[in-house]
Design a protein around this motif. Structure first.
Motif, PDB file in Angstrom:
ATOM      1  N   ALA A   1     145.596  96.157  89.557  1.00 16.87           N
ATOM      2  CA  ALA A   1     144.610  95.985  89.830  1.00 16.87           C
ATOM      3  C   ALA A   1     144.182  94.663  90.052  1.00 16.87           C
ATOM      4  CB  ALA A   1     143.303  95.601  88.479  1.00 16.87           C
ATOM      5  N   TYR A   2     143.885  94.652  91.177  1.00 13.27           N
ATOM      6  CA  TYR A   2     143.626  93.740  92.002  1.00 13.27           C
ATOM      7  C   TYR A   2     141.797  92.808  92.326  1.00 13.27           C
ATOM      8  CZ  TYR A   2     147.641  94.513  93.502  1.00 13.27           C
ATOM      9  OH  TYR A   2     149.579  94.868  93.443  1.00 13.27           O
ATOM     10  N   LEU A   3     141.138  91.356  92.165  1.00 13.77           N
ATOM     11  CA  LEU A   3     140.563  91.055  92.436  1.00 13.77           C
ATOM     12  C   LEU A   3     140.494  89.376  93.578  1.00 13.77           C
ATOM     13  CD1 LEU A   3     136.832  90.965  91.781  1.00 13.77           C
ATOM     14  CD2 LEU A   3     138.049  88.868  90.074  1.00 13.77           C
ATOM     15  N   GLN A   4     140.161  90.467  94.615  1.00 15.30           N
ATOM     16  CA  GLN A   4     140.636  89.348  95.490  1.00 15.30           C
ATOM     17  C   GLN A   4     138.792  88.547  95.538  1.00 15.30           C
ATOM     18  OE1 GLN A   4     142.570  88.810  97.987  1.00 15.30           O
ATOM     19  NE2 GLN A   4     141.702  86.957  98.679  1.00 15.30           N
ATOM     20  N   MET A   5     139.139  87.343  95.964  1.00 18.81           N
ATOM     21  CA  MET A   5     138.078  86.086  95.495  1.00 18.81           C
ATOM     22  C   MET A   5     138.080  85.374  96.104  1.00 18.81           C
ATOM     23  SD  MET A   5     138.495  84.840  91.511  1.00 18.81           S
ATOM     24  CE  MET A   5     139.549  84.209  91.310  1.00 18.81           C
TER      25      MET A   5
ATOM     26  N   PHE B   1     130.539  90.620  82.667  1.00 24.62           N
ATOM     27  CA  PHE B   1     131.204  91.644  83.800  1.00 24.62           C
ATOM     28  C   PHE B   1     131.017  90.884  85.479  1.00 24.62           C
ATOM     29  CE2 PHE B   1     131.878  95.249  85.843  1.00 24.62           C
ATOM     30  CZ  PHE B   1     131.069  95.436  87.012  1.00 24.62           C
ATOM     31  N   VAL B   2     132.365  90.931  86.347  1.00 26.72           N
ATOM     32  CA  VAL B   2     132.507  90.770  87.633  1.00 26.72           C
ATOM     33  C   VAL B   2     132.651  91.793  88.319  1.00 26.72           C
ATOM     34  CG1 VAL B   2     133.542  89.401  89.041  1.00 26.72           C
ATOM     35  CG2 VAL B   2     133.769  88.088  87.413  1.00 26.72           C
ATOM     36  N   ALA B   3     133.274  92.447  88.183  1.00 25.53           N
ATOM     37  CA  ALA B   3     133.458  93.591  89.339  1.00 25.53           C
ATOM     38  C   ALA B   3     134.205  94.791  88.301  1.00 25.53           C
ATOM     39  CB  ALA B   3     134.359  93.163  90.379  1.00 25.53           C
TER      40      ALA B   3
ATOM     41  N   PRO C   1     131.779  76.221  91.928  1.00 26.58           N
ATOM     42  CA  PRO C   1     132.270  75.572  91.106  1.00 26.58           C
ATOM     43  C   PRO C   1     131.770  76.411  89.714  1.00 26.58           C
ATOM     44  CG  PRO C   1     131.815  73.835  92.570  1.00 26.58           C
ATOM     45  CD  PRO C   1     131.484  75.309  92.792  1.00 26.58           C
ATOM     46  N   GLU C   2     131.441  77.712  89.948  1.00 24.11           N
ATOM     47  CA  GLU C   2     130.426  78.435  88.692  1.00 24.11           C
ATOM     48  C   GLU C   2     131.383  79.002  88.900  1.00 24.11           C
ATOM     49  OE1 GLU C   2     128.687  76.827  91.980  1.00 24.11           O
ATOM     50  OE2 GLU C   2     127.322  78.494  92.487  1.00 24.11           O
ATOM     51  N   ASP C   3     131.952  79.526  89.711  1.00 22.88           N
ATOM     52  CA  ASP C   3     133.395  80.779  89.506  1.00 22.88           C
ATOM     53  C   ASP C   3     134.250  80.066  88.279  1.00 22.88           C
ATOM     54  OD1 ASP C   3     132.958  81.592  92.878  1.00 22.88           O
ATOM     55  OD2 ASP C   3     131.794  81.979  91.026  1.00 22.88           O
TER      56      ASP C   3
ATOM     57  N   SER D   1     125.900  88.353  91.260  1.00 21.67           N
ATOM     58  CA  SER D   1     126.655  86.502  91.402  1.00 21.67           C
ATOM     59  C   SER D   1     128.112  87.044  92.690  1.00 21.67           C
ATOM     60  CB  SER D   1     126.663  86.269  90.185  1.00 21.67           C
ATOM     61  OG  SER D   1     128.182  86.970  89.257  1.00 21.67           O
ATOM     62  N   VAL D   2     128.306  87.404  92.294  1.00 22.57           N
ATOM     63  CA  VAL D   2     129.922  87.729  93.587  1.00 22.57           C
ATOM     64  C   VAL D   2     129.822  88.889  94.288  1.00 22.57           C
ATOM     65  CG1 VAL D   2     131.021  87.266  91.353  1.00 22.57           C
ATOM     66  CG2 VAL D   2     131.379  89.770  91.582  1.00 22.57           C
ATOM     67  N   LYS D   3     128.714  89.758  94.875  1.00 27.45           N
ATOM     68  CA  LYS D   3     129.456  91.096  95.896  1.00 27.45           C
ATOM     69  C   LYS D   3     128.946  90.343  96.384  1.00 27.45           C
ATOM     70  CE  LYS D   3     125.886  93.696  94.242  1.00 27.45           C
ATOM     71  NZ  LYS D   3     124.694  94.482  94.287  1.00 27.45           N
ATOM     72  N   GLY D   4     129.821  90.493  97.575  1.00 33.77           N
ATOM     73  CA  GLY D   4     130.142  89.940  98.770  1.00 33.77           C
ATOM     74  C   GLY D   4     130.870  88.653  98.872  1.00 33.77           C
ATOM     75  N   ARG D   5     131.364  87.904  98.263  1.00 36.34           N
ATOM     76  CA  ARG D   5     132.038  87.094  97.842  1.00 36.34           C
ATOM     77  C   ARG D   5     133.464  88.428  96.917  1.00 36.34           C
ATOM     78  NH1 ARG D   5     131.976  82.703  94.926  1.00 36.34           N
ATOM     79  NH2 ARG D   5     130.270  84.047  93.431  1.00 36.34           N
ATOM     80  N   PHE D   6     134.088  88.683  96.308  1.00 33.06           N
ATOM     81  CA  PHE D   6     134.927  89.192  95.842  1.00 33.06           C
ATOM     82  C   PHE D   6     134.972  90.783  95.815  1.00 33.06           C
ATOM     83  CE2 PHE D   6     134.732  86.111  91.490  1.00 33.06           C
ATOM     84  CZ  PHE D   6     134.709  85.473  92.498  1.00 33.06           C
TER      85      PHE D   6
END
Length: 122
Positions: A79-83, A47-49, A88-90, A63-68
């Motif tokens: 729908a969008y996912l701003q990253m 899961f990401v968001a 590299p681990e993404d 792992s993505v909170k604050g970045r995505f």
């Protein structure tokens, strides 16, 4: 029935930003919660968001909170996912999904896209 098509993936260097889009067909897009998941080679899908049907509630993996940032435009059925600050681990195939609730539990999503590859080089 909802069909989902992801786009926006690519090969980028660490530290840059990328925005993924998930275009949905059908007139019921606004009634679904939307989620983003990812799967790296040799790993399980994670899961990401997720975002509620009206965008009022969002939920992120640590792992993505604050970045995505997940968002949606119901007028555009997208729908969008701003990253940001990609690492590299993404690196993974990113999938969007539509479901009845905002959750990180993949089996609870009814519809899935085919995925878009994101590769982050160091």
């Amino acid at each position: 029935q909802v069909q989902l098509v992801e786009s926006g993936g690519g090969l980028v260097q660490a530290g840059v930003s990328l925005r993924l889009s998930c275009a949905a067909s059908g007139r019921t897009f606004s009634s679904y919660a939307m989620g983003w998941f990812r799967q790296a080679p040799g790993k399980e899908r994670e899961f990401v968001a997720a975002i509620s049907w009206n965008g009022a509630y969002t939920y992120y993996a640590d792992s993505v909170k604050g970045r995505f940032t997940i968002s949606r435009d119901n007028a555009k059925n997208t729908a969008y996912l701003q990253m940001n600050s990609l690492k590299p681990e993404d690196t993974a195939v990113y999938y969007c999904a539509a479901g009845s609730s905002v959750t990180g539990n993949a089996p609870l999503y009814h519809y899935w896209g085919q995925g878009t590859q994101v590769t982050v080089s160091s």
